[in-house]
Design a protein around this motif. Structure first.
Motif, mmCIF file in Angstrom:
data_model
loop_
_atom_site.group_PDB
_atom_site.id
_atom_site.type_symbol
_atom_site.label_atom_id
_atom_site.label_comp_id
_atom_site.label_asym_id
_atom_site.label_seq_id
_atom_site.Cartn_x
_atom_site.Cartn_y
_atom_site.Cartn_z
ATOM 1 N N ASP A 42 0.656 -1.433 -0.124
ATOM 2 C CA ASP A 42 0.083 -0.397 -0.099
ATOM 3 C C ASP A 42 0.982 1.281 0.252
ATOM 4 O O ASP A 42 1.043 2.191 0.196
ATOM 5 C CB ASP A 42 -1.100 0.245 0.950
ATOM 6 N N ASP A 43 1.850 1.459 -0.561
ATOM 7 C CA ASP A 43 2.913 2.536 -0.995
ATOM 8 C C ASP A 43 3.367 3.079 -0.276
ATOM 9 O O ASP A 43 4.057 4.492 -0.028
ATOM 10 C CB ASP A 43 2.289 3.449 -1.449
ATOM 11 N N GLN A 44 3.115 1.689 1.136
ATOM 12 C CA GLN A 44 4.013 2.088 1.904
ATOM 13 C C GLN A 44 6.018 1.816 2.563
ATOM 14 O O GLN A 44 5.754 1.193 1.927
ATOM 15 C CB GLN A 44 3.229 1.648 3.438
ATOM 16 N N ILE A 45 6.470 2.263 3.599
ATOM 17 C CA ILE A 45 8.009 1.675 4.101
ATOM 18 C C ILE A 45 8.405 1.373 4.859
ATOM 19 O O ILE A 45 7.695 2.102 6.005
ATOM 20 C CB ILE A 45 8.387 3.217 3.195
ATOM 21 N N LEU A 46 8.855 0.179 4.418
ATOM 22 C CA LEU A 46 9.264 -0.530 5.764
ATOM 23 C C LEU A 46 10.396 0.188 6.677
ATOM 24 O O LEU A 46 11.572 -0.176 5.556
ATOM 25 C CB LEU A 46 9.265 -2.570 5.413
ATOM 26 N N THR A 47 10.965 0.791 7.439
ATOM 27 C CA THR A 47 11.661 1.541 7.765
ATOM 28 C C THR A 47 12.261 -0.040 9.207
ATOM 29 O O THR A 47 12.037 -0.286 10.203
ATOM 30 C CB THR A 47 12.045 2.771 8.349
ATOM 31 N N THR A 77 11.190 -3.005 12.871
ATOM 32 C CA THR A 77 10.619 -2.506 11.452
ATOM 33 C C THR A 77 9.098 -1.509 11.516
ATOM 34 O O THR A 77 8.319 -2.785 12.892
ATOM 35 C CB THR A 77 10.434 -3.971 10.907
ATOM 36 N N ILE A 78 8.917 -0.725 11.275
ATOM 37 C CA ILE A 78 8.251 0.612 11.548
ATOM 38 C C ILE A 78 7.468 0.525 9.411
ATOM 39 O O ILE A 78 8.019 0.806 9.482
ATOM 40 C CB ILE A 78 8.227 1.773 11.744
ATOM 41 N N ASP A 81 4.174 6.981 5.667
ATOM 42 C CA ASP A 81 4.945 6.818 4.599
ATOM 43 C C ASP A 81 5.983 8.021 4.548
ATOM 44 O O ASP A 81 5.336 8.639 3.704
ATOM 45 C CB ASP A 81 3.070 7.678 4.030
ATOM 46 N N SER A 82 6.139 8.181 5.415
ATOM 47 C CA SER A 82 7.202 9.231 5.579
ATOM 48 C C SER A 82 8.224 9.060 7.245
ATOM 49 O O SER A 82 7.890 8.366 7.632
ATOM 50 C CB SER A 82 6.888 10.522 6.231
ATOM 51 N N MET A 83 9.066 9.579 6.980
ATOM 52 C CA MET A 83 10.277 9.357 7.882
ATOM 53 C C MET A 83 9.982 10.121 9.249
ATOM 54 O O MET A 83 10.025 9.148 10.335
ATOM 55 C CB MET A 83 11.835 9.685 7.824
ATOM 56 N N LEU A 84 8.986 10.913 9.541
ATOM 57 C CA LEU A 84 8.656 11.287 10.319
ATOM 58 C C LEU A 84 7.599 10.759 11.133
ATOM 59 O O LEU A 84 7.545 10.839 12.237
ATOM 60 C CB LEU A 84 7.902 13.205 10.308
ATOM 61 N N VAL A 116 11.111 3.103 -5.559
ATOM 62 C CA VAL A 116 10.996 4.352 -4.782
ATOM 63 C C VAL A 116 12.088 5.468 -4.651
ATOM 64 O O VAL A 116 11.529 6.338 -4.364
ATOM 65 C CB VAL A 116 11.213 4.224 -2.895
ATOM 66 N N GLY A 117 13.513 4.807 -4.581
ATOM 67 C CA GLY A 117 14.151 5.602 -4.648
ATOM 68 C C GLY A 117 14.428 6.439 -3.182
ATOM 69 O O GLY A 117 14.231 6.501 -2.518
#
Length: 410
Positions: A42-47, A77-78, A81-84, A116-117
């Motif tokens: 769903d366009d989310q990023i796993l950090t 792991t989180i 949608d953004s780093m913040l 994503v880049g």
């Protein structure tokens, strides 16, 4: 006079009693040593945050078991949608506050890098005053950052430390003694006329369950080891392709990134011999010289240095100066081939990963202004890169004659 001295002494005593303003105890902080990024759903990023646990077992870092219960590191792991938003969610997930000044490596999963880049994290990283720029950057080849950061490594309790030690090893595959850092990647992408690269990494055995601590009890250590693989090529912030190990050696030579040593294997000079010989290249230096005539750009890349013979499976005799010259010619031609192959791969992907445009801008500004607007196509279609390698043989090891010579074996 005595009264004034007492007052001054009293004030100094009070000054020593003062604490550090805004200081926080380490036992309420989560010390992050590595961060990884993967493409989620769903366009989310796993950090992924790899965090040191000081109370964990560090038995494998020393000769005797020490430390408390638990692991030396943990990976959280989180999805966000953004780093913040990621950092905000970490406040609910982690029992401690994230502490960034000790980040040592950043790893991009291949899907994240392609789709994503890394611009996703650049703005946050640049604004946060706790985050240093001297962080090594890797791309996981055909793998995820999570898998890399969740693998227990032999000999070191902290995977990020093991990865950095691999890069700092004098005999690392590409000779990249100093690695590639976040500061360089950002500068290349947004501040200079070149396309960025990172270092590449992959698991030695992708099928192994190296995330299970029991893997460390297996004497076969390859199942939880990492390989430094070829250099990944980026167009802007997106991954396009990979250089092979040999092409990556060519990249290092052209960019003058071989700071100490580089191992090179070349075919024997004899036509009817399919064997090889190996050289240890030391103290190499690279210089460039360019000419611009209209849209035609010619860049000569000269590499000088010295080499020591480390292995010989050839039929010739190294005590013969004429044969040493043949070995010298063969090793120089092999290095030139690596450089040419690296250039061909970048042209196929239409990326200037060597910074030739930046070199022209600095050293021939008048000529650069004429081609700057069309540099991408000019580099691919009408730029000639000519490598010239001059490595001198300064040693043949501790013996003059080869063990392959019949009179050497009694």
């Amino acid at each position: 006079m005595i009264k004034k001295s007492k007052v001054i002494l009293y004030l100094l005593f009070l000054f020593l009693l003062t604490g550090c303003t805004g200081a926080e105890e380490l036992n309420i902080q989560a010390i992050v040593t590595a961060v990884g990024f993967d493409k989620g759903e769903d366009d989310q990023i796993l950090t992924h945050f790899q965090i040191v646990y000081p109370g964990g077992s560090t038995a494998r870092q020393g000769s005797a078991p020490i430390g408390g219960q638990g692991n030396a590191v943990y990976t959280y792991t989180i999805a966000a949608d953004s780093m913040l938003e990621t950092v905000d969610k970490a406040r609910n997930l982690l029992p401690r506050k994230l502490f960034f000044p000790h980040i040592q490596i950043i790893i991009f999963g291949e899907d994240f890098a392609r789709d994503v880049g890394f611009s996703y994290l650049v703005d946050y990283m640049e604004r946060d005053n706790e985050i240093r720029d001297e962080i090594m950057v890797f791309t996981a080849k055909e793998d995820t950052a999570e898998n890399i950061l969740s693998s227990y490594t032999s000999l070191t309790a902290n995977p990020s430390v093991g990865i950095i030690d691999r890069v700092n090893n004098t005999f690392s595959p590409m000779g990249l003694m100093n690695g590639i850092f976040l500061e360089e990647v950002i500068k290349w992408t947004y501040g200079e006329r070149r396309d960025p690269v990172t270092m590449g990494i992959e698991r030695s055995n992708p099928e192994s369950e190296s995330g299970n601590k029991g893997a460390l009890d297996n004497i076969y250590a390859n199942q939880n080891a990492f390989d430094l693989t070829g250099i990944p090529l980026y167009k802007g912030e997106y991954l396009l392709d990979w250089l092979s190990i040999k092409e990556s050696k060519g990249w290092s030579l052209i960019n003058d990134r071989v700071k100490k040593t580089l191992l090179i294997t070349a075919p024997c000079p004899e036509v009817d011999n399919n064997s090889t010989f190996g050289f240890l290249i030391k103290d190499s230096k690279t210089k460039k010289e360019a000419t611009i005539k209209g849209n035609q750009v010619d860049i000569a890349v000269s590499v000088t240095g010295r080499g020591i013979l480390r292995e010989l499976k050839c039929d010739g005799k190294v005590e013969d100066p004429a044969y040493l010259n043949k070995l010298k010619k063969a090793i120089n031609e092999q290095m030139e081939m690596y450089m040419r192959q690296a250039v061909v791969k970048t042209k196929e992907n239409q990326v200037d990963s060597f910074g030739f445009g930046q070199y022209l801008y600095r050293n021939n500004p008048n000529g650069w202004r004429q081609i700057e607007e069309n540099w991408d196509s000019i580099y691919v279609d009408s730029t000639t890169i000519t490598p010239n390698v001059h490595i001198d043989i300064t040693g043949v090891g501790t013996r003059r004659k080869s063990t392959h010579e019949p009179d050497q074996i009694q």
